[in-house]
Design an enzyme around this catalytic site. Sequence first.
Site, mmCIF file in Angstrom:
data_model
loop_
_atom_site.group_PDB
_atom_site.id
_atom_site.type_symbol
_atom_site.label_atom_id
_atom_site.label_comp_id
_atom_site.label_asym_id
_atom_site.label_seq_id
_atom_site.Cartn_x
_atom_site.Cartn_y
_atom_site.Cartn_z
ATOM 1 C CB SER A 142 -0.807 0.047 0.894
ATOM 2 O OG SER A 142 -1.241 1.271 1.169
ATOM 3 C CE1 TYR A 155 -3.271 -2.566 5.296
ATOM 4 C CE2 TYR A 155 -3.494 -0.148 4.758
ATOM 5 C CZ TYR A 155 -4.325 -1.575 4.245
ATOM 6 O OH TYR A 155 -3.914 -1.699 3.473
HETATM 7 P P1 NAP Z 1 -11.936 -6.652 0.290
HETATM 8 O O1 NAP Z 1 -12.097 -6.694 -0.468
HETATM 9 O O2 NAP Z 1 -11.820 -6.462 2.016
HETATM 10 O O3 NAP Z 1 -10.681 -7.386 0.524
HETATM 11 C C1 NAP Z 1 -9.653 -8.535 1.525
HETATM 12 C C2 NAP Z 1 -9.764 -10.341 1.125
HETATM 13 O O4 NAP Z 1 -8.883 -10.734 1.909
HETATM 14 C C3 NAP Z 1 -11.258 -11.332 0.611
HETATM 15 O O5 NAP Z 1 -11.050 -11.649 -0.545
HETATM 16 C C4 NAP Z 1 -11.294 -11.730 2.643
HETATM 17 O O6 NAP Z 1 -11.969 -12.684 1.987
HETATM 18 C C5 NAP Z 1 -9.591 -12.136 2.098
HETATM 19 N N1 NAP Z 1 -9.746 -12.212 4.352
HETATM 20 C C6 NAP Z 1 -9.565 -11.333 4.858
HETATM 21 N N2 NAP Z 1 -9.745 -11.663 6.008
HETATM 22 C C7 NAP Z 1 -9.023 -12.763 5.561
HETATM 23 C C8 NAP Z 1 -8.593 -13.865 6.567
HETATM 24 N N3 NAP Z 1 -8.394 -13.775 7.824
HETATM 25 N N4 NAP Z 1 -8.015 -15.439 6.047
HETATM 26 C C9 NAP Z 1 -8.333 -15.952 4.228
HETATM 27 N N5 NAP Z 1 -8.791 -14.492 3.282
HETATM 28 C C10 NAP Z 1 -8.854 -13.174 4.254
HETATM 29 O O7 NAP Z 1 -9.878 -5.242 -0.082
HETATM 30 P P2 NAP Z 1 -9.035 -5.542 -0.896
HETATM 31 O O8 NAP Z 1 -9.444 -3.584 -0.982
HETATM 32 O O9 NAP Z 1 -9.340 -6.052 -2.189
HETATM 33 O O10 NAP Z 1 -7.892 -5.484 -0.715
HETATM 34 C C11 NAP Z 1 -6.712 -6.302 -1.490
HETATM 35 C C12 NAP Z 1 -5.379 -6.197 -0.724
HETATM 36 O O11 NAP Z 1 -5.202 -4.094 -0.858
HETATM 37 C C13 NAP Z 1 -5.542 -5.880 0.566
HETATM 38 O O12 NAP Z 1 -4.207 -6.124 1.042
HETATM 39 C C14 NAP Z 1 -5.084 -4.732 0.978
HETATM 40 O O13 NAP Z 1 -3.966 -4.113 2.306
HETATM 41 C C15 NAP Z 1 -4.699 -3.630 0.199
HETATM 42 N N6 NAP Z 1 -4.957 -2.346 -0.363
HETATM 43 C C16 NAP Z 1 -6.471 -1.730 -0.575
HETATM 44 C C17 NAP Z 1 -6.254 -1.491 -0.472
HETATM 45 C C18 NAP Z 1 -7.937 0.233 -0.857
HETATM 46 O O14 NAP Z 1 -7.727 1.074 -0.524
HETATM 47 N N7 NAP Z 1 -9.226 -1.351 -0.779
HETATM 48 C C19 NAP Z 1 -5.843 0.165 -1.391
HETATM 49 C C20 NAP Z 1 -4.266 -0.198 -0.600
HETATM 50 C C21 NAP Z 1 -3.726 -1.913 -0.302
HETATM 51 P P3 NAP Z 1 -12.953 -13.134 3.166
HETATM 52 O O15 NAP Z 1 -13.662 -12.267 4.207
HETATM 53 O O16 NAP Z 1 -13.790 -14.340 2.422
HETATM 54 O O17 NAP Z 1 -12.098 -13.619 3.940
#
Ligand code: NAP
Length: 268
Positions: A142, A155
Amino acid sequence: MSDSVKGTAVVTGASTGMGALYAARLARMGYDLIIVARNHNRLNQMASHITADSERNVEVVAADLNDPQQLAALEVKLRNDASITLLVNNAGMGTHTQLVDSNVEQMTSMINLNVIALTRLTYAVVPGFVKRGRGAIINIGSIVGIVPEVLNGVYGGSKANVLAFTRSLHRELADKGIQVQAVLPSATATPFWDNGGLPLSQLDPGIVMQAEDMVNAALVGFQRGELITIPSLHDENRLQQWEQARQAIIEDFSHNVPAARYRPSSKV
Ligand code: NAP
């Protein structure tokens, strides 16, 4: 065992958000898939959709990566399945709460998912990649790994770890035929924000990227062979200047005497 020329991509956190989009895109690129998350139903729906769309094989692994036994089972698969050619460490959670207002158990869970699971899965997959002289790892960090003052510091710290770990992997693995990439998204429209307690609707739309744009851009960065990909950074020179400054300071880090400004005064 995959019959795909590209091999099998393992995508963690593939039930929603960026991970779901990575899975769909990678299947279209010709990878078979192992998709991982906790929500079994959602993964099954994803698998049916992807198979219908791309005709690639999709294996569903419903696992909580914060559960040591479930994590260990996935590590066994990563160690033993020689068809795996790509690991996308995407699963992650975040929050915006201030450190003093945060629950330390939730912070520990976040470190376990964002850092420990990512590290252990990488450890599991790398020896096979080295043996076969082929493989790639995409770690989703991130921009807060560079700017931990934004959002929650644990985080930010966890994402700084992703960046540092990926740089080190690159140094150790590049000459062994293994590609690594750290993707540093800025704010992206996924369930991440609502799950972390800050509704997406409260963000300035001018800073929020669509998840599809983020993933498509990150995959272009992957194909360009980039070590660090920041899709929202428009001026690439800034990243290069930052790296040059980093290299310059590294050269001045190692001396056997402290800097003159740290000489104790005679009064001490
Ligand atoms: P998201 O839609 O909340 O997706 C998170 C994914 O991780 C979901 O598929 C969730 O599925 C899974 N997950 C969560 N806890 C888990 C666990 N304990 N075991 C296995 N799977 C788990 O968020 P996203 O934005 O796509 O996030 C993807 C990545 O991008 C993350 O690493 C996040 O830190 C990073 N990121 C996001 C942003 C943003 O603005 N969205 C910005 C920078 C970085 P289940 O609930 O089915 O387990």
